[in-house]
Write a protein that holds these residues in place. Structure first.
Motif, short mmCIF file in Angstrom:
data_model
loop_
_atom_site.label_atom_id
_atom_site.label_comp_id
_atom_site.label_asym_id
_atom_site.label_seq_id
_atom_site.Cartn_x
_atom_site.Cartn_y
_atom_site.Cartn_z
N ARG A 32 0.84 -1.21 0.00
CA ARG A 32 0.00 0.00 0.00
C ARG A 32 0.87 1.25 0.00
O ARG A 32 1.71 1.43 0.88
N ASP A 33 0.68 2.08 -1.00
CA ASP A 33 1.30 3.41 -1.05
C ASP A 33 2.81 3.41 -0.75
O ASP A 33 3.28 4.08 0.17
N VAL A 34 3.54 2.63 -1.53
CA VAL A 34 5.00 2.59 -1.38
C VAL A 34 5.61 3.65 -2.28
O VAL A 34 5.45 3.62 -3.50
N THR A 35 6.30 4.62 -1.67
CA THR A 35 6.90 5.72 -2.41
C THR A 35 8.36 5.86 -2.00
O THR A 35 8.67 5.95 -0.81
N LEU A 36 9.23 5.88 -3.00
CA LEU A 36 10.67 5.96 -2.72
C LEU A 36 11.40 6.57 -3.92
O LEU A 36 11.11 6.22 -5.06
N GLY A 37 12.34 7.46 -3.64
CA GLY A 37 13.19 8.00 -4.70
C GLY A 37 14.61 7.49 -4.50
O GLY A 37 15.13 7.52 -3.39
N VAL A 38 15.22 7.01 -5.57
CA VAL A 38 16.59 6.47 -5.49
C VAL A 38 17.47 7.24 -6.46
O VAL A 38 17.08 7.49 -7.61
N GLU A 39 18.64 7.66 -5.97
CA GLU A 39 19.56 8.42 -6.83
C GLU A 39 20.52 7.49 -7.57
O GLU A 39 20.75 6.36 -7.15
N LYS A 40 21.07 8.00 -8.64
CA LYS A 40 22.02 7.23 -9.44
C LYS A 40 23.23 6.84 -8.59
O LYS A 40 23.78 7.67 -7.86
N GLY A 41 23.63 5.58 -8.64
CA GLY A 41 24.81 5.13 -7.91
C GLY A 41 24.53 4.73 -6.47
O GLY A 41 25.42 4.28 -5.76
N GLU A 42 23.28 4.88 -6.03
CA GLU A 42 22.94 4.52 -4.65
C GLU A 42 22.81 3.01 -4.49
O GLU A 42 22.42 2.31 -5.43
N TYR A 43 23.14 2.53 -3.31
CA TYR A 43 22.93 1.12 -2.96
C TYR A 43 21.86 1.09 -1.87
O TYR A 43 22.08 1.58 -0.77
N ILE A 44 20.70 0.54 -2.21
CA ILE A 44 19.55 0.54 -1.31
C ILE A 44 19.22 -0.89 -0.90
O ILE A 44 19.17 -1.77 -1.77
N SER A 45 19.01 -1.13 0.37
CA SER A 45 18.52 -2.43 0.82
C SER A 45 17.09 -2.31 1.26
O SER A 45 16.71 -1.30 1.87
#
Length: 265
Positions: free
Chosen positions: A26-39
């Motif tokens: 439900r309503d998952v919002t996320l911004g990821v930048e170039k080169g980022e490592y996200i878990s």
């Protein structure tokens, strides 16, 4: 609105079977930048894999949109490469051929045969698997198979590398080696990575940010933790690092206090 390299915007997913509906996300919002490592971390059944599959274009979302580099994602594409927990190599092909297959498919027009051969070998080199180029998957260990899967994904030159518990099936030592290798590759290529994991230490060691999911059904992002540790990172040095321990504690607290996994009675 700020433009992110990857924008996950208001994603929701409902599965409908006959008359029953299950809301997974439900309503998952996320911004990821170039080169980022996200878990992405959370208990089983919190929809982590569903979210990854939506970003990969393998599963359609019910609401919301995913944009990568300004383009809407709604089907699978070579700009997003997925490495699953089970390597999914073709057993009748050699290690080299498994990677070359993807390279030939994607670069048949843009690279000559010789360039494609070099590119295949360069990606096997990145994961230290050139020595086993002529072996078949049945002749190499689980950790080696995962490396080949990672090489095949990297060879596609994806904008986004998606890892779904890539080391989950491996023993601790092999897992540590592969984590170190992924860190090395990320350092070298500066690629953008989203990884699903159950492992708190793995998340803190590898990530720039850790996205913590609430329990399903209707899972969403409960918290996002910045991991302000300098790179390159050394597993040994971090074992007693205060920032590392603080991050680790924050994730554990979230998982075991705020979102204790409630077993179905």
């Amino acid at each position: 609105m700020a433009h992110h390299y990857l924008s996950i915007e208001g994603i929701g997913k409902i599965y409908q079977r006959d008359r029953s509906k299950t809301e997974v996300l439900r309503d998952v919002t996320l911004g990821v930048e170039k080169g980022e490592y996200i878990s992405i971390i959370g208990h089983s059944g919190c929809g982590k894999s569903t979210l990854l599959n939506i970003v990969a274009g393998l599963t359609p979302s019910s609401v919301g949109a995913v944009l990568l580099d300004g383009k809407v994602v709604d089907d699978p594409g070579p700009d997003r490469a997925v490495v699953f927990q089970n390597h999914s190599l073709l057993p009748w092909l050699t290690v080299y051929e498994n990677v070359a297959l993807a390279v030939d498919k994607l670069f048949s027009r843009s690279k000559s045969r010789e360039e494609r051969r070099e590119w295949t070998m360069r990606n096997l080199e990145l994961v230290q698997m050139t020595h086993a180029a002529d072996k078949r998957p049945g002749e190499i260990s689980g950790g080696m198979k995962q490396r080949v899967g990672i090489a095949r994904a990297l060879a596609m030159e994806p904008k986004l590398l998606l890892l779904d518990e890539p080391f989950g099936a491996l023993d601790a030592l092999t897992r540590a080696h592969l984590q170190d290798q992924i860190m090395q590759i990320h350092q070298t290529l500066g690629n953008t990575v989203i990884m699903i994991t159950h492992d708190v230490d793995e998340a803190v060691l590898l990530s720039d940010r850790i996205v913590m999911m609430t329990n399903g059904p209707a899972a969403t992002i409960g918290d996002v933790l910045e991991v302000p540790l300098e790179r390159p990172r050394s597993r040994i040095a971090l074992a007693s690092d205060r920032t590392y321990l603080k991050c680790r504690e924050a994730v554990l607290k979230f998982l075991y206090e705020r979102h204790r996994f409630v077993e179905a009675a």
